[in-house]
Design a protein around this motif. Sequence first.
Motif, mmCIF file in Angstrom:
data_model
loop_
_atom_site.group_PDB
_atom_site.id
_atom_site.type_symbol
_atom_site.label_atom_id
_atom_site.label_comp_id
_atom_site.label_asym_id
_atom_site.label_seq_id
_atom_site.Cartn_x
_atom_site.Cartn_y
_atom_site.Cartn_z
ATOM 1 N N ASN A 1 0.823 -1.216 0.000
ATOM 2 C CA ASN A 1 0.000 0.000 0.000
ATOM 3 C C ASN A 1 0.855 1.264 0.000
ATOM 4 N N ASP A 2 2.097 1.106 0.397
ATOM 5 C CA ASP A 2 3.007 2.246 0.512
ATOM 6 C C ASP A 2 3.972 2.309 -0.670
ATOM 7 N N TYR A 3 3.518 1.829 -1.834
ATOM 8 C CA TYR A 3 4.453 1.704 -2.955
ATOM 9 C C TYR A 3 5.017 3.029 -3.469
ATOM 10 N N PRO A 4 4.323 4.182 -3.399
ATOM 11 C CA PRO A 4 4.980 5.412 -3.857
ATOM 12 C C PRO A 4 6.259 5.726 -3.084
ATOM 13 N N ARG A 5 6.239 5.513 -1.766
ATOM 14 C CA ARG A 5 7.449 5.746 -0.970
ATOM 15 C C ARG A 5 8.534 4.739 -1.347
ATOM 16 N N VAL A 6 8.129 3.483 -1.545
ATOM 17 C CA VAL A 6 9.083 2.432 -1.910
ATOM 18 C C VAL A 6 9.721 2.734 -3.261
ATOM 19 N N GLU A 7 8.908 3.142 -4.228
ATOM 20 C CA GLU A 7 9.445 3.429 -5.560
ATOM 21 C C GLU A 7 10.380 4.630 -5.543
ATOM 22 N N ALA A 8 10.051 5.642 -4.750
ATOM 23 C CA ALA A 8 10.922 6.820 -4.663
ATOM 24 C C ALA A 8 12.266 6.452 -4.040
ATOM 25 N N LYS A 9 12.229 5.636 -2.998
ATOM 26 C CA LYS A 9 13.478 5.233 -2.342
ATOM 27 C C LYS A 9 14.335 4.399 -3.284
ATOM 28 N N ALA A 10 13.718 3.473 -4.016
ATOM 29 C CA ALA A 10 14.458 2.641 -4.967
ATOM 30 C C ALA A 10 15.103 3.498 -6.056
ATOM 31 N N ALA A 11 14.396 4.515 -6.525
ATOM 32 C CA ALA A 11 14.949 5.387 -7.562
ATOM 33 C C ALA A 11 16.144 6.175 -7.038
ATOM 34 N N ARG A 12 16.044 6.693 -5.817
ATOM 35 C CA ARG A 12 17.163 7.459 -5.251
ATOM 36 C C ARG A 12 18.400 6.574 -5.098
ATOM 37 N N HIS A 13 18.209 5.354 -4.627
ATOM 38 C CA HIS A 13 19.340 4.442 -4.464
ATOM 39 C C HIS A 13 19.959 4.088 -5.806
ATOM 40 N N THR A 14 19.126 3.948 -6.824
ATOM 41 C CA THR A 14 19.632 3.634 -8.157
ATOM 42 C C THR A 14 20.522 4.745 -8.687
ATOM 43 N N VAL A 15 20.070 5.983 -8.549
ATOM 44 C CA VAL A 15 20.860 7.119 -9.029
ATOM 45 C C VAL A 15 22.207 7.170 -8.321
ATOM 46 N N GLU A 16 22.185 7.010 -7.012
ATOM 47 C CA GLU A 16 23.436 7.095 -6.258
ATOM 48 C C GLU A 16 24.389 5.966 -6.634
ATOM 49 N N ALA A 17 23.869 4.742 -6.716
ATOM 50 C CA ALA A 17 24.721 3.603 -7.056
ATOM 51 C C ALA A 17 25.257 3.712 -8.475
#
Length: 324
Positions: A82-98
């Motif tokens: 149910n909290d997928y917008p927060r999950v997707e935003a966090k995954a995107a930020r980690h992807t950019v940094e990595a």
Amino acid sequence: MPAPLVLVLGATGFVGRHLIPCLVAAGYRVRLASRRPIAASTLPANCEAVHCELLASPVELRPAFADVDLVYYLAHAVGDTNDYPRVEAKAARHTVEAAEQAGVRRLVYLGGVRPWGQPSQHLQSRLDTGLILRSGRLETIELRASMIIGAGSASFRFLHDITRRVPWLLLPRWMSHRSAPIAIEDAVYALLLCASCPSTNPGIFALAGPELLSHRALLERLAAYYGKKVWQASSLTLAPEVLGWALGALTLVPSALVRELVAGLAHDLSPAGLDFFSELGLAPTRDLESALLDAITDLNEPSNPGPALRHRLSALGRRLAVPT
């Protein structure tokens, strides 16, 4: 020099499963990343598999991004929580940094269209993910698609199932909103072109199919294959959220995902901005009728993608082979 190494995030998903054989045929080395284990026995030549949890710290993601030239971002969490917008935003930020730490040259993201109205939670999350991925120093190409037509597409499967199982459909008036569905083959075609298009091309592009039509017209096309009829009641104002709950029991697509998909139909999904194929002087290769017939046929095939589609994807990859 070895062929460029491509990292596919979300490799076991619908689009990833179709993109990988195309990349292999084009001569790329491919690293398949997924939260779920990938059996080594299923890997094609020039492919390797890596477990990748994008919610882990960027430090833990380093092995997945090491030596990578190009990243395809096909991951999403809609329907998982149910909290997928927060999950997707966090995954995107980690992807950019990595990706920045690893020296990745380019990132390609397959996102969703911006509706002509207030986006649903699902579409807003897709747009927010694109914004985050573009916020870094990477060359980032964001392709915005409405519906991808294919046997493994959740949105196509949802429409197919309700058309097949319901004797007749009475549609609310908002089903007159339009979109430009695109065949999975052409979505893969565009993604593969992103690997080699000039560095001056990063940006946001509409990934539109060859035909702009209403959601009702699309359902009518599907219904015609099964001898069904659809009617539109101009006075019916049933909210998308309510209809999503009602239709969730009629399809194999998870109910939570159905509700998100139906909510996205509340506004017009016509493509806007620069068209990806037009910018390259190209056009989609599959017309809508062929794409629908391919998808319906492949739903009844034991393999996915079906043999005919698999052959065309391999041929496409060879035609766009990486320079040696």
